[in-house]
Scaffold this motif. Structure first.
Motif, PDB file in Angstrom:
ATOM      1  N   ALA A   1       0.857  -1.185   0.000  1.00 56.54           N
ATOM      2  CA  ALA A   1       0.000   0.000   0.000  1.00 56.54           C
ATOM      3  C   ALA A   1       0.893   1.235   0.000  1.00 56.54           C
ATOM      4  N   GLU A   2       2.117   1.066   0.513  1.00 55.10           N
ATOM      5  CA  GLU A   2       3.136   2.114   0.443  1.00 55.10           C
ATOM      6  C   GLU A   2       4.412   1.513  -0.125  1.00 55.10           C
TER       7      GLU A   2
ATOM      8  N   PRO B   1      -2.201  -6.233  -7.456  1.00 53.80           N
ATOM      9  CA  PRO B   1      -3.323  -7.145  -7.185  1.00 53.80           C
ATOM     10  C   PRO B   1      -2.911  -8.619  -7.133  1.00 53.80           C
TER      11      PRO B   1
ATOM     12  N   ARG C   1      -1.698  -9.060  -3.670  1.00 48.20           N
ATOM     13  CA  ARG C   1      -2.770  -8.919  -2.675  1.00 48.20           C
ATOM     14  C   ARG C   1      -3.623 -10.183  -2.585  1.00 48.20           C
ATOM     15  N   ARG C   2      -3.781 -10.844  -3.714  1.00 48.80           N
ATOM     16  CA  ARG C   2      -4.589 -12.069  -3.699  1.00 48.80           C
ATOM     17  C   ARG C   2      -3.967 -13.161  -2.867  1.00 48.80           C
TER      18      ARG C   2
ATOM     19  N   ILE D   1      -5.418  -9.556   4.837  1.00 48.90           N
ATOM     20  CA  ILE D   1      -5.164  -8.338   5.618  1.00 48.90           C
ATOM     21  C   ILE D   1      -6.378  -8.052   6.498  1.00 48.90           C
TER      22      ILE D   1
ATOM     23  N   PHE E   1      -7.855  -5.496   9.914  1.00 50.83           N
ATOM     24  CA  PHE E   1      -7.607  -4.249  10.637  1.00 50.83           C
ATOM     25  C   PHE E   1      -8.366  -4.230  11.957  1.00 50.83           C
TER      26      PHE E   1
ATOM     27  N   ARG F   1     -13.605  -3.300   8.866  1.00 52.77           N
ATOM     28  CA  ARG F   1     -13.842  -2.889   7.471  1.00 52.77           C
ATOM     29  C   ARG F   1     -14.752  -3.840   6.703  1.00 52.77           C
ATOM     30  N   LEU F   2     -15.870  -4.164   7.304  1.00 47.62           N
ATOM     31  CA  LEU F   2     -16.871  -4.974   6.606  1.00 47.62           C
ATOM     32  C   LEU F   2     -17.790  -4.049   5.818  1.00 47.62           C
ATOM     33  N   LEU F   3     -18.432  -4.606   4.820  1.00 48.78           N
ATOM     34  CA  LEU F   3     -19.434  -3.841   4.074  1.00 48.78           C
ATOM     35  C   LEU F   3     -20.747  -3.974   4.842  1.00 48.78           C
TER      36      LEU F   3
ATOM     37  N   PHE G   1     -17.765 -11.567  -1.398  1.00 49.71           N
ATOM     38  CA  PHE G   1     -17.285 -10.399  -2.145  1.00 49.71           C
ATOM     39  C   PHE G   1     -15.819 -10.542  -2.558  1.00 49.71           C
ATOM     40  N   ALA G   2     -15.004 -11.001  -1.612  1.00 50.15           N
ATOM     41  CA  ALA G   2     -13.575 -11.136  -1.901  1.00 50.15           C
ATOM     42  C   ALA G   2     -13.331 -12.129  -3.030  1.00 50.15           C
TER      43      ALA G   2
ATOM     44  N   ARG H   1     -12.883 -13.422   5.361  1.00 47.66           N
ATOM     45  CA  ARG H   1     -12.700 -12.750   4.078  1.00 47.66           C
ATOM     46  C   ARG H   1     -11.214 -12.732   3.683  1.00 47.66           C
TER      47      ARG H   1
END
Ligand SMILES: Nc1ncnc2c1ncn2[C@@H]1O[C@H](COP(=O)(O)OP(=O)(O)OP(=O)(O)O)[C@@H](O)[C@H]1O
Ligand SMILES: [Mg+2]
Lengths: 286, 232
Positions: free
Chosen positions: B54-55, B78, B81-82, B86, B88, B92-94, B105-106, B153
């Protein structure tokens, strides 16, 4: 793809007003193109009809010899612009003048009609400049008294057509720019509304293309709708004019298709230009 | 020993706030469980962001699996990332969809075959102990349960490495123990875990390796839990 489609449709429901605004501006942009396109097409048809009748008429000095006339007709018939040359005797001129075009009637003095050479030009060689050039060349023969042609009409029609083309393009471009900007801001809204989803997509490794796809679909769909709306408006204008003023022709199905495709392209462009920028803003803190 | 990740002399400097991570080097092996600790602002989150790309580091090289920050292009992120999970502190759920839809979703957005998603989601929810809450909405769950959904997820694409940034920061003691237990189970199945935490007692009880940061520099890298008692 199905997911992207679903997300794209969801965006319409989220911002119906802005979506409608985007679609409408695209429609107006294409309508401006379309309306002046129609004017152009109809003038072109009118021009073709008039042009078919555009002929140069070279009046002969009294007492021109048969020989000189035959040579001149041969010469003129060989001009690259010329399709056909004919001779109209004094007698037949009178008869024909009654059936002739209105725009030529003033050419003839009702009682005395001199003999003349009638010159028809090839298609594509009937614009005012060419007509004038051919007339000038014919006028150089000593036994030609005067060359007349329906220049005014042709010139006017050409002028109207040119104005229609430029106005259409100008207005169309202005509307197109506005449409791209409005589509851009609806995309911005849509991106912000879906910031959480986008963040998660990025987190779990959705590709950039995948994240963009719903927004591109959304923009393209709006553009297409705008195109359909524009065709509808143009059709209404066409029917209204046909019914109330004079008969006009409408676009061919292929031209209608091009109009809708142009709408889709506008919508696609609008979303493409803005989606990257707005996505980057959302992605910063992922 | 096969390395999962390696940092070589990594420094991260932000334009306005200055150096957040300074000259940090360490490596993590396959299947390891490593804690990351240090005071607030010491650079834990920054370090995890460097690991998930991400950085990008200002200096030095971050290698995760086969990917190196020196050569990895943005469009390839990507792919990495797959292979990462990750989670937090704030889950950070929808919030507008069910537990199972959150996990699905993932899979959906990473191109999983539609037919396989249902089964996979069921298995993941069972693994995190939430099979019975599949159709609940996130707000109907406790914090600990929500974090389990987030973990399910994160596991969706079978990561080789799980990055957890204070995953228990919002949870009470019991829920915390449950989450840590879950992470250990996941780790036991072969996924390396890096977990940032302020909770020193967690580290002490586990006996696991931990990295301690202070103002961006790596102060300690080892398993000596007695050092931590002095901190407390
Ligand atoms: N996106 C950012 N832009 C600028 N500076 C940042 C950014 N993220 C973090 N920093 C700075 O980097 C330093 C380290 O922050 P970081 O979030 O890594 O600390 P942390 O150890 O995770 O703290 P905490 O325990 O409070 O979560 C801080 O001084 C912070 O101001
Ligand atoms: Mg942090």
């Amino acid at each position: 793809m199905r997911l992207a489609m679903r997300e794209a449709l969801l965006a319409f429901r989220r911002a119906p007003l802005l979506s409608a605004l985007g679609i409408t501006t695209i429609a107006f942009s294409l309508f401006a193109f379309g309306l002046f396109g129609l004017v152009t097409i109809n003038i072109r048809d009118a021009l073709r009809a008039v042009e078919d009748r555009v002929e140069l008429r070279a009046f002969l000095v009294d007492g021109t010899t048969e020989d000189a006339l035959a040579t001149a007709m041969g010469d003129i018939g060989a001009f690259p612009e010329v399709r056909e040359v004919g001779y109209v005797s004094s007698d037949s001129a009178l008869v024909r003048s009654r059936e002739e075009l209105a725009e030529f009637s003033d050419v003839f003095d009702a009682s005395v009609l001199p003999a003349s050479i009638e010159v028809r030009l090839r298609e594509g060689q009937r614009d005012p400049v060419t007509v004038q050039a051919v007339a000038d060349r014919i006028a150089t023969y000593p036994f030609i008294d005067d060359v007349r042609f329906g220049l005014e009409w042709v010139t006017k029609l050409y002028a109207v057509r040119t104005a229609a083309v430029y106005t259409g393009i100008g207005l169309g471009i202005v509307f197109a720019l506005v449409a791209v900007i409005i589509i851009g801001s609806t995309i911005r809204m849509a991106v912000l509304a879906r910031a959480r989803e986008i963040e998660i997509m990025r987190l779990v490794g959705a590709t950039n293309g995948f994240v963009r796809l719903p927004f591109l679909i959304e923009g393209t769909l709006k553009g297409m709708l705008g195109g359909v709306l524009a065709v509808g408006m143009a059709y209404l204008a066409h029917t209204a004019v046909s019914r109330m003023l004079f008969e006009t022709v409408f676009f061919t199905p292929a031209q209608v298709g091009i109009g809708i495709a142009a709408g889709a392209a506008l919508g696609f462009l609008g979303s493409l230009l803005s989606v990257g920028r707005h996505l980057r803003a959302v992605w910063r803190d992922a | 020993m096969s390395g999962v990740l390696r940092l070589d002399a990594v420094t991260k400097e932000y334009p306005r706030t200055g150096v957040a991570v300074r000259d940090v080097s360490f490596a993590v092996d396959k299947g390891e469980f490593v804690f990351l600790t240090g005071p607030s602002g010491s650079g834990k989150s920054t370090l995890l962001k460097l690991l998930s790309f991400a950085e990008r580091p200002s200096q030095g090289d971050v290698k995760v699996s086969g990917f190196s920050s020196a050569t990895l292009r943005d469009r390839e992120i990507p792919q990495l990332r797959r292979r990462l999970g990750i989670v937090f502190q704030d889950f950070r759920l929808l919030t507008d969809r069910t537990v199972e839809a959150n996990v699905a979703f993932a899979l959906e957005v990473t191109g999983a075959a539609a037919g396989t998603i249902g089964t996979k989601v069921g298995r993941l929810l069972t693994q995190v102990g939430l099979a019975s809450k599949a159709t609940a909405m996130p707000h109907e769950l406790s914090g600990g349960e929500q974090q389990r959904v987030a973990i399910a997820r994160a596991l969706a694409n079978d990561p080789f490495l799980l990055l957890a940034d204070e995953p228990t920061g919002n949870l009470d003691e019991r829920a915390t123990r449950g989450i840590v237990q879950l992470l250990r189970e996941i780790n036991a199945l072969g996924t390396a875990v890096i977990m940032a935490t302020h909770d020193l007692s967690l580290i002490m009880r586990s006996g696991y390796r931990y990295l301690e940061l202070e103002r961006g520099t790596l102060l300690y890298d080892g398993t000596d839990a007695r050092r931590l008692t002095r901190h407390q």
